[in-house]
Design a protein around this motif. Structure first.
Motif, short mmCIF file in Angstrom:
data_model
loop_
_atom_site.label_atom_id
_atom_site.label_comp_id
_atom_site.label_asym_id
_atom_site.label_seq_id
_atom_site.Cartn_x
_atom_site.Cartn_y
_atom_site.Cartn_z
N ARG A 159 0.88 -1.20 -0.01
CA ARG A 159 0.01 -0.09 0.13
C ARG A 159 0.85 1.18 0.02
O ARG A 159 0.74 2.11 -0.73
CB ARG A 159 -0.98 0.23 1.44
N ALA A 160 1.82 1.20 0.71
CA ALA A 160 2.61 2.32 1.05
C ALA A 160 3.35 2.71 -0.24
O ALA A 160 3.69 4.05 -0.93
CB ALA A 160 3.81 2.34 2.09
N LEU A 176 2.40 1.74 -3.29
CA LEU A 176 1.43 2.28 -4.40
C LEU A 176 0.95 3.56 -4.35
O LEU A 176 1.01 4.46 -5.23
CB LEU A 176 0.13 1.38 -4.32
N GLU A 177 1.01 4.07 -2.78
CA GLU A 177 0.67 5.50 -2.33
C GLU A 177 1.80 6.56 -3.14
O GLU A 177 1.55 7.61 -3.22
CB GLU A 177 0.44 5.41 -1.13
N ARG A 178 3.00 6.06 -3.18
CA ARG A 178 4.02 6.91 -3.41
C ARG A 178 4.44 6.59 -4.93
O ARG A 178 5.30 7.27 -5.68
CB ARG A 178 5.16 6.27 -2.77
N GLY A 179 3.35 5.89 -5.78
CA GLY A 179 3.43 5.95 -7.10
C GLY A 179 4.29 4.90 -7.79
O GLY A 179 4.54 4.87 -8.88
N PRO A 213 -4.35 -4.59 -1.55
CA PRO A 213 -4.33 -2.92 -1.88
C PRO A 213 -4.56 -2.97 -3.50
O PRO A 213 -4.25 -3.62 -4.43
CB PRO A 213 -2.81 -2.39 -1.63
N GLU A 214 -5.52 -1.94 -3.81
CA GLU A 214 -5.98 -1.82 -5.20
C GLU A 214 -4.92 -1.11 -5.97
O GLU A 214 -4.08 -0.32 -5.60
CB GLU A 214 -7.26 -0.61 -5.13
N ASP A 257 0.62 0.13 8.61
CA ASP A 257 0.86 1.32 7.58
C ASP A 257 1.92 2.05 7.65
O ASP A 257 2.69 2.40 6.64
CB ASP A 257 -0.59 2.02 7.34
N GLU A 258 1.81 2.59 8.87
CA GLU A 258 3.31 3.55 9.23
C GLU A 258 4.64 3.03 8.96
O GLU A 258 5.33 3.48 8.51
CB GLU A 258 3.17 4.10 10.56
N GLN A 314 4.92 2.74 5.39
CA GLN A 314 5.78 3.94 4.81
C GLN A 314 7.11 4.07 5.13
O GLN A 314 7.76 4.65 4.47
CB GLN A 314 4.87 5.06 5.29
#
Length: 186
Positions: free
Chosen positions: A7-8, A10-13, A28-29, A169-170, A173
């Protein structure tokens, strides 16, 4: 923990291939999911996708042993108890280490009891030629499996960073930011 790291990323691209054993949570999507059920299937999937990746993060608590002989049916209670013979599974990180190249390799060390957590993480990083080992005591309150939090040591060439208890999640990240920092220096 693997899903939190995915997830982390993906969130960062980042593009993510998530090789996953059976879990009770949704992936995660945006991740390309490769489902596996055995340590050997996981090894084969990592081998197939290694050339594609810039960073390999191995969070799975893959079994170290497997039965020598599998049965497709129930073993009935008859006579003496059966003897269970085990054989080692492939150490996936050690198997792919010769093809590491410039990739960033991150491994996890799931320990029990916490007595030798730091020592085992340092050993594992050195022996498996890892850039980072994320170590945790899976028996500690709020850490390990089936909880939303974790408390880890991040062991790298630069030293040891002890993270307080925080959400997975933290932690994910923090791992992705660490990877990005190393990639930016290379």
């Amino acid at each position: 923990m693997g899903y939190a790291v995915a997830r982390a990323a993906l969130e960062r691209g980042h593009d993510v291939v998530l090789i996953s054993g059976p879990v009770a949570i949704a992936p995660p999507e945006g991740a390309r999911v490769v489902p596996v059920t055995t340590a050997e299937e996981m090894h084969q999937a990592v081998e197939r996708h290694l050339a594609w990746c810039d960073a390999l993060v191995m969070c799975a608590a893959v079994a170290d042993w497997r039965p020598v002989r599998r049965r497709a049916f129930k073993i009935k209670k008859q006579g003496a108890p059966p003897v269970l013979r085990l054989t080692r599974t492939v150490d996936i990180l050690s198997a792919v280490a010769p093809r590491k190249g410039d990739r960033i390799f991150v491994g996890f060390a799931a320990e029990t009891g916490g007595r030798h957590l730091e020592r085992e993480a340092i050993r594992k990083r050195r022996e498996k030629h890892l850039d980072l080992v994320v170590a945790n005591d899976v028996t500690a309150p709020g850490a390990g499996f089936e909880v939303e939090t974790n408390q880890v040591l991040m062991v790298s060439e630069e030293g040891i960073e002890r993270l307080p208890l925080m959400s997975k999640d933290e932690v994910g990240q923090r791992i992705i930011r660490w990877i990005e920092g190393v990639a930016g220096r290379r």
